[in-house]
Write a protein that holds these residues in place. Structure first.
Motif, PDB file in Angstrom:
ATOM      1  N   LYS A 154      33.521  -5.879  13.219  1.00 16.77           N
ATOM      2  CA  LYS A 154      34.591  -5.140  13.870  1.00 16.77           C
ATOM      3  C   LYS A 154      34.253  -3.664  13.859  1.00 16.77           C
ATOM      4  O   LYS A 154      34.092  -3.050  12.809  1.00 16.77           O
ATOM      5  N   THR A 155      34.134  -3.086  15.051  1.00 12.32           N
ATOM      6  CA  THR A 155      33.901  -1.650  15.189  1.00 12.32           C
ATOM      7  C   THR A 155      34.872  -1.120  16.234  1.00 12.32           C
ATOM      8  O   THR A 155      35.033  -1.719  17.297  1.00 12.32           O
ATOM      9  N   ALA A 156      35.497  -0.010  15.927  1.00 17.41           N
ATOM     10  CA  ALA A 156      36.477   0.591  16.843  1.00 17.41           C
ATOM     11  C   ALA A 156      37.541  -0.420  17.264  1.00 17.41           C
ATOM     12  O   ALA A 156      37.935  -0.497  18.440  1.00 17.41           O
ATOM     13  N   ASN A 157      37.972  -1.229  16.298  1.00 15.45           N
ATOM     14  CA  ASN A 157      39.030  -2.219  16.518  1.00 15.45           C
ATOM     15  C   ASN A 157      38.654  -3.318  17.502  1.00 15.45           C
ATOM     16  O   ASN A 157      39.540  -3.966  18.080  1.00 15.45           O
ATOM     17  N   VAL A 158      37.363  -3.524  17.710  1.00 14.70           N
ATOM     18  CA  VAL A 158      36.892  -4.582  18.606  1.00 14.70           C
ATOM     19  C   VAL A 158      35.893  -5.467  17.861  1.00 14.70           C
ATOM     20  O   VAL A 158      35.001  -4.956  17.181  1.00 14.70           O
ATOM     21  N   TRP A 159      36.040  -6.784  17.999  1.00  7.17           N
ATOM     22  CA  TRP A 159      35.117  -7.730  17.367  1.00  7.17           C
ATOM     23  C   TRP A 159      33.963  -8.050  18.312  1.00  7.17           C
ATOM     24  O   TRP A 159      34.171  -8.242  19.505  1.00  7.17           O
ATOM     25  N   ARG A 160      32.744  -8.104  17.753  1.00  4.16           N
ATOM     26  CA  ARG A 160      31.568  -8.450  18.531  1.00  4.16           C
ATOM     27  C   ARG A 160      30.680  -9.409  17.715  1.00  4.16           C
ATOM     28  O   ARG A 160      30.478  -9.217  16.525  1.00  4.16           O
ATOM     29  N   VAL A 161      30.147 -10.430  18.398  1.00  2.78           N
ATOM     30  CA  VAL A 161      29.211 -11.352  17.754  1.00  2.78           C
ATOM     31  C   VAL A 161      27.834 -10.706  17.686  1.00  2.78           C
ATOM     32  O   VAL A 161      27.366 -10.126  18.668  1.00  2.78           O
ATOM     33  N   TYR A 162      27.167 -10.800  16.527  1.00  2.00           N
ATOM     34  CA  TYR A 162      25.817 -10.243  16.436  1.00  2.00           C
ATOM     35  C   TYR A 162      24.802 -11.182  15.778  1.00  2.00           C
ATOM     36  O   TYR A 162      23.607 -10.892  15.743  1.00  2.00           O
ATOM     37  N   ASP A 163      25.251 -12.335  15.286  1.00  4.25           N
ATOM     38  CA  ASP A 163      24.307 -13.281  14.697  1.00  4.25           C
ATOM     39  C   ASP A 163      24.907 -14.677  14.745  1.00  4.25           C
ATOM     40  O   ASP A 163      26.135 -14.839  14.761  1.00  4.25           O
ATOM     41  N   ILE A 164      24.047 -15.696  14.796  1.00  6.45           N
ATOM     42  CA  ILE A 164      24.476 -17.088  14.854  1.00  6.45           C
ATOM     43  C   ILE A 164      23.654 -17.906  13.864  1.00  6.45           C
ATOM     44  O   ILE A 164      22.445 -17.742  13.754  1.00  6.45           O
TER      45      ILE A 164
END
Length: 214
Positions: A162-172
């Motif tokens: 979570k960065t700047a109140n936004v979730w992002r996928v970065y690994d699986i």
């Protein structure tokens, strides 16, 4: 060189984003919960799955359509530069900004080509979402899922930040192996052999090989 089993299972990365079993109402609920990591994962799964079901070209492996699908419906919810940066590890700082951009693009192309092989195999797979557990103040979490089809169930976990109140996928994580960790070993090996340019050449050759194999 990645173990053959990992090469095969990483092709199932696409399944995490193109399969599902919830109803349209469920997808609407997931869309309303995109501010949560598990809600985001469920929404992307449903959105991409519906797009693929409606597009025969994607189902047949049309790379142009697959690229558009990834750009429009997957990358907005991913931090692919972080994925690439972590895969390179300490070697990331050795690359110039131009080299970093080229490696990120070539790595993205490589994974998309792998997706293309998996898309044609998508039939009746379903995703089971495991109970999500995280504290309200956590900024790095894992959403755990299982892909169920005709074969053995496949463990598929997402790591999100979570960065700047936004979730992002970065690994699986597939069958216990994290994508970033597996590619870091390959990337480090290529850099040790031929430097940053050697890694770029390796990625370009892999992409050309996959393109010519179609």
């Amino acid at each position: 060189m990645m173990h053959p089993i990992l090469n095969k299972t990483f092709a199932t990365i696409a399944l995490t984003l193109i399969t599902g079993f919830a109803s349209f109402a469920h997808a609407q609920q997931a869309a309303a919960n995109m501010n949560t990591p598990d809600g985001l994962v469920k929404f992307v799964v449903e959105d991409v799955m519906n797009t693929i079901k409606a597009d025969k070209a994607i189902q047949s492996g049309d790379l142009r359509k697959i690229n558009a699908l990834v750009d429009q419906k997957i990358l907005p919810y991913s931090d692919f530069q972080k994925t690439t940066r972590m895969s390179m590890g300490r070697n990331w700082s050795k690359a110039t900004p131009a080299q970093q951009a080229l490696i990120t693009q070539e790595f993205k192309t490589l994974l998309i080509r792998i997706y293309g092989g998996a898309l044609a195999q998508v039939k009746d797979q379903k995703i089971q979402y495991k109970p999500f557990r995280a504290s309200a103040d956590d900024t790095d979490v894992i959403v755990r899922t299982v892909v169920v089809g005709k074969g053995e169930p496949i463990q598929l976990d997402y790591r999100l930040e979570k960065t700047a109140n936004v979730w992002r996928v970065y690994d699986i994580n597939i069958l216990g192996a994290w994508l970033v960790e597996s590619y870091r070993n390959q990337f480090n090996d290529q850099v040790s052999k031929g430097g940053i340019d050697g890694l770029i050449q390796f990625l370009q050759q892999r992409n050309n090989s996959l393109a010519n194999a179609k």
